[in-house]
Design a protein around this motif. Structure first.
Motif, short mmCIF file in Angstrom:
data_model
loop_
_atom_site.label_atom_id
_atom_site.label_comp_id
_atom_site.label_asym_id
_atom_site.label_seq_id
_atom_site.Cartn_x
_atom_site.Cartn_y
_atom_site.Cartn_z
N GLY A 114 -22.53 24.19 7.37
CA GLY A 114 -22.61 23.06 8.29
C GLY A 114 -21.30 22.34 8.53
O GLY A 114 -21.29 21.27 9.17
N VAL A 115 -20.18 22.90 8.05
CA VAL A 115 -18.88 22.28 8.29
C VAL A 115 -18.42 22.63 9.70
O VAL A 115 -18.42 23.81 10.09
N GLU A 116 -18.01 21.62 10.46
CA GLU A 116 -17.51 21.87 11.81
C GLU A 116 -16.05 22.29 11.73
O GLU A 116 -15.22 21.60 11.14
N ILE A 117 -15.74 23.44 12.32
CA ILE A 117 -14.38 23.98 12.32
C ILE A 117 -13.78 23.79 13.71
O ILE A 117 -14.34 24.27 14.70
N VAL A 118 -12.65 23.09 13.77
CA VAL A 118 -12.04 22.76 15.06
C VAL A 118 -10.65 23.36 15.14
O VAL A 118 -9.70 22.83 14.54
N PRO A 119 -10.47 24.50 15.81
CA PRO A 119 -9.11 25.04 15.99
C PRO A 119 -8.27 24.06 16.79
O PRO A 119 -8.67 23.63 17.88
N ASP A 120 -7.13 23.69 16.25
CA ASP A 120 -6.28 22.67 16.88
C ASP A 120 -4.82 23.04 16.63
O ASP A 120 -4.14 22.40 15.83
N GLU A 121 -4.36 24.07 17.31
CA GLU A 121 -3.00 24.55 17.07
C GLU A 121 -1.97 23.48 17.36
O GLU A 121 -0.92 23.40 16.68
N ARG A 122 -2.23 22.62 18.33
CA ARG A 122 -1.26 21.58 18.67
C ARG A 122 -1.01 20.63 17.51
O ARG A 122 0.11 20.15 17.32
N GLU A 123 -2.05 20.35 16.71
CA GLU A 123 -1.87 19.49 15.54
C GLU A 123 -0.81 20.06 14.59
O GLU A 123 0.07 19.34 14.11
N PHE A 124 -0.87 21.36 14.37
CA PHE A 124 0.04 21.97 13.40
C PHE A 124 1.42 22.24 14.00
O PHE A 124 2.43 22.20 13.31
N ILE A 125 1.45 22.48 15.31
CA ILE A 125 2.73 22.59 16.00
C ILE A 125 3.48 21.27 15.92
O ILE A 125 4.68 21.22 15.63
N SER A 126 2.78 20.18 16.18
CA SER A 126 3.44 18.87 16.19
C SER A 126 3.98 18.51 14.81
O SER A 126 5.00 17.84 14.69
N ARG A 127 3.31 18.94 13.76
CA ARG A 127 3.80 18.68 12.41
C ARG A 127 5.14 19.35 12.15
O ARG A 127 5.98 18.82 11.42
N ARG A 128 5.33 20.53 12.75
CA ARG A 128 6.53 21.32 12.44
C ARG A 128 7.66 21.15 13.43
O ARG A 128 8.77 21.64 13.19
N ARG A 129 7.40 20.46 14.55
CA ARG A 129 8.44 20.34 15.57
C ARG A 129 9.71 19.69 15.01
O ARG A 129 10.81 20.21 15.17
N SER A 130 9.57 18.52 14.41
CA SER A 130 10.72 17.83 13.85
C SER A 130 10.94 18.32 12.44
O SER A 130 10.15 18.04 11.53
N LYS A 131 11.99 19.08 12.25
CA LYS A 131 12.23 19.75 10.97
C LYS A 131 12.53 18.75 9.86
O LYS A 131 13.19 17.73 10.06
N SER A 132 12.04 19.05 8.64
CA SER A 132 12.40 18.25 7.48
C SER A 132 13.87 18.50 7.14
O SER A 132 14.48 19.48 7.60
N ALA A 133 14.44 17.63 6.32
CA ALA A 133 15.83 17.81 5.92
C ALA A 133 16.04 19.15 5.22
O ALA A 133 17.04 19.84 5.45
#
Length: 381
Positions: A114-133
Motif C-alpha cells: 500500500g505504499v504509494e511510489i511516485v517517480p520524480d526524476e526532477r527531485e533528484f536532478i535538482s539535488r545534484r545540479r549544484s555540486k557539493s565542494a
C-alpha cells in the motif's frame, strides 16, 4: 520535502552517490522519512557511512529478518525487495518519491503493502545540479587527468611522421588504438580511469559523433579526441574534446570549422552565468555557424536528421554522470545555477569526410564561470 527512497549501489546510481559520497558496490536502500535519513545496509559499512554522513541511521538487514529470509530460500534480489519493504513499514512510509531507475521489483513489493511510489526524476536532478565542494574537487581532479591525457595523446601525434598518407611512429603505423591506450594509461596514472570507448576518430570517423575510431591514422586529416575520465575518489567525471591535424597542413574547410568552433565558444563564454538557459547558449552558438552558411538543428528541415554542419546540441551537465542535467540544447529550459558544471562542445562536420569539435568544461559561479579545462585549442598537436 517529500519522503524519499533510493535503491541501488553508489557506482551506478548517481542519485545515491550524491547522498552518500562513497563507493558501495552492493545494492541497498536509502530513505528520507519524516526528517530522518536511514540506510538499510550491513553494519560493516556503518563506519564508512558515518565518515561522510554522520546523521544517517544504519538499519542492519539482520534486524529486519535477513536470517529468516535466507532460511526461506529466497534469492538475493527477492531479499532486497523484501528488506526494503520491511524498512519502509518500520519507518511508517506511506508515499515515497523515487528516481525513475528504481527497480520494478522493489516498486511492486512496496505497492503490495500500500505504499504509494511516485517517480520524480526532477527531485533528484535538482539535488545534484549544484555540486557539493567535494564533487567540484572531484571534477577538478578528473579534468587535470583529462588535460594530462590529452597532452600525451597529442605528443604521439606530434612525434609521428607521414609515410604514404599514414602517420608512422617507432617503425610502424600509428593507430587510434595506440593513442587511446596511451590516453587511458595517463588517466589511470592520475587516479581517474576512463573507458575503452573514448574517441580517437580520424577523418570520416570523426564526423559521426561517437565513433570511437580504429586502425592507422591518416596524415593531414582532422582527428577528434574526446575523453571522459572519472575521478576514483569522488566518482565524478570530466569531459573534454580537442581536434588535431598531424602529418600535414589542415584543409581550408577544416581550419574554417575550427575557427567557427572557437568563435562559438568565445560567444558562449560571454553569456555563461547563473540565470542563462541552455537553450539561450545553444542559440548563441548556432548563430556563429548559421552566419557562416552551416546547418544547425534550428535550420535543418523539419523531421529530418542532420548529418552535416553543427548537427548536435551545445553540450550538457557533467558530474556523477558524464551526461547529466542541465542540457545545453533546444530542450534546455532550466536556468543555470551556481555549482552547475557544464561541457560546452560546438562542432562542425561533413558526413563521410570528417569534422571538428572543441569541448571545454566550466563551473558556473555566483557571478559568471570558471573554465576548468586547461589545454590550448590549436589544430597542431
Amino acid at each position: 520535502m517529500p519522503d524519499v527512497l533510493i535503491h541501488g549501489d553508489t557506482f551506478r546510481s548517481a542519485a545515491l552517490r550524491h547522498e552518500l559520497p562513497l563507493g558501495i558496490i552492493d545494492p541497498f536502500s536509502y530513505f528520507e522519512v519524516d526528517g530522518r535519513r536511514v540506510a538499510v545496509i550491513s553494519s560493516m559499512e556503518a563506519g564508512r557511512v558515518a565518515e561522510v554522513a554522520a546523521e544517517v541511521e544504519i538499519v542492519d538487514p539482520y534486524a529486519l529478518g535477513l536470517d529468516e529470509l535466507i532460511g526461506q530460500g529466497l534469492r538475493w534480489d527477492e531479499m532486497e525487495a523484501e528488506l526494503c519493504a520491511r524498512a519502509a513499514a518500520r519507518l511508517g512510509a506511506k508515499r515515497l518519491s523515487v528516481p525513475a531507475a528504481l527497480p520494478v521489483a522493489v516498486a511492486d513489493r512496496l505497492r503490495a503493502d500500500g505504499v504509494e511510489i511516485v517517480p520524480d526524476e526532477r527531485e533528484f536532478i535538482s539535488r545534484r545540479r549544484s555540486k557539493s565542494a567535494a564533487e567540484v574537487e572531484g571534477v577538478r581532479r578528473a579534468q587535470k587527468a583529462a588535460d594530462a591525457a590529452m597532452a600525451a595523446g597529442a605528443e604521439l601525434l606530434r612525434a609521428a611522421r607521414a609515410e604514404d598518407g599514414v602517420l608512422h611512429l617507432n617503425g610502424g603505423a600509428l593507430t587510434a588504438e595506440a593513442v587511446r591506450a596511451r590516453i587511458r594509461e595517463v588517466c589511470a596514472d592520475h587516479d581517474a580511469p576512463t573507458t575503452e570507448d573514448i574517441i580517437v576518430a580520424a577523418g570520416p570517423a570523426g564526423a559521426t559523433g561517437h565513433e570511437a575510431g580504429t586502425g592507422p591514422i591518416q596524415a593531414g586529416v582532422p582527428i577528434v579526441i574526446d575523453i571522459w575520465p572519472r575521478d576514483e575518489r569522488s566518482g565524478c567525471f570530466a569531459d573534454m574534446t580537442r581536434t588535431f591535424v598531424a602529418g600535414g597542413e589542415p584543409a581550408e574547410d577544416v581550419a574554417r570549422w575550427h575557427e567557427l568552433c572557437e568563435q562559438a565558444l568565445e560567444r558562449v563564454y560571454r553569456q555563461l552565468k547563473p540565470g542563462a538557459t541552455g537553450k539561450q547558449l545553444f542559440e548563441t552558438a548556432c548563430e556563429v555557424f548559421e552566419q557562416a552558411g552551416e546547418l544547425t538543428q534550428r535550420t535543418k528541415p523539419e523531421g529530418e536528421p542532420l548529418r552535416d554542419g553543427f548537427f548536435h546540441s551545445l553540450g550538457h551537465g557533467v558530474g556523477l554522470e558524464v551526461h547529466e542535467e542541465p542540457p545545453l540544447g533546444r530542450s534546455g529550459q532550466d536556468r543555470l545555477v551556481p555549482g552547475d558544471v557544464v561541457a560546452i562542445e560546438p562542432g562542425c562536420y561533413r558526413n563521410g569526410y570528417g569534422g571538428v569539435r572543441v569541448e571545454d568544461l566550466a563551473l558556473v559561479t555566483d557571478d559568471g564561470y570558471e573554465r576548468l579545462t586547461d589545454y590550448p585549442y590549436a589544430l597542431a598537436p
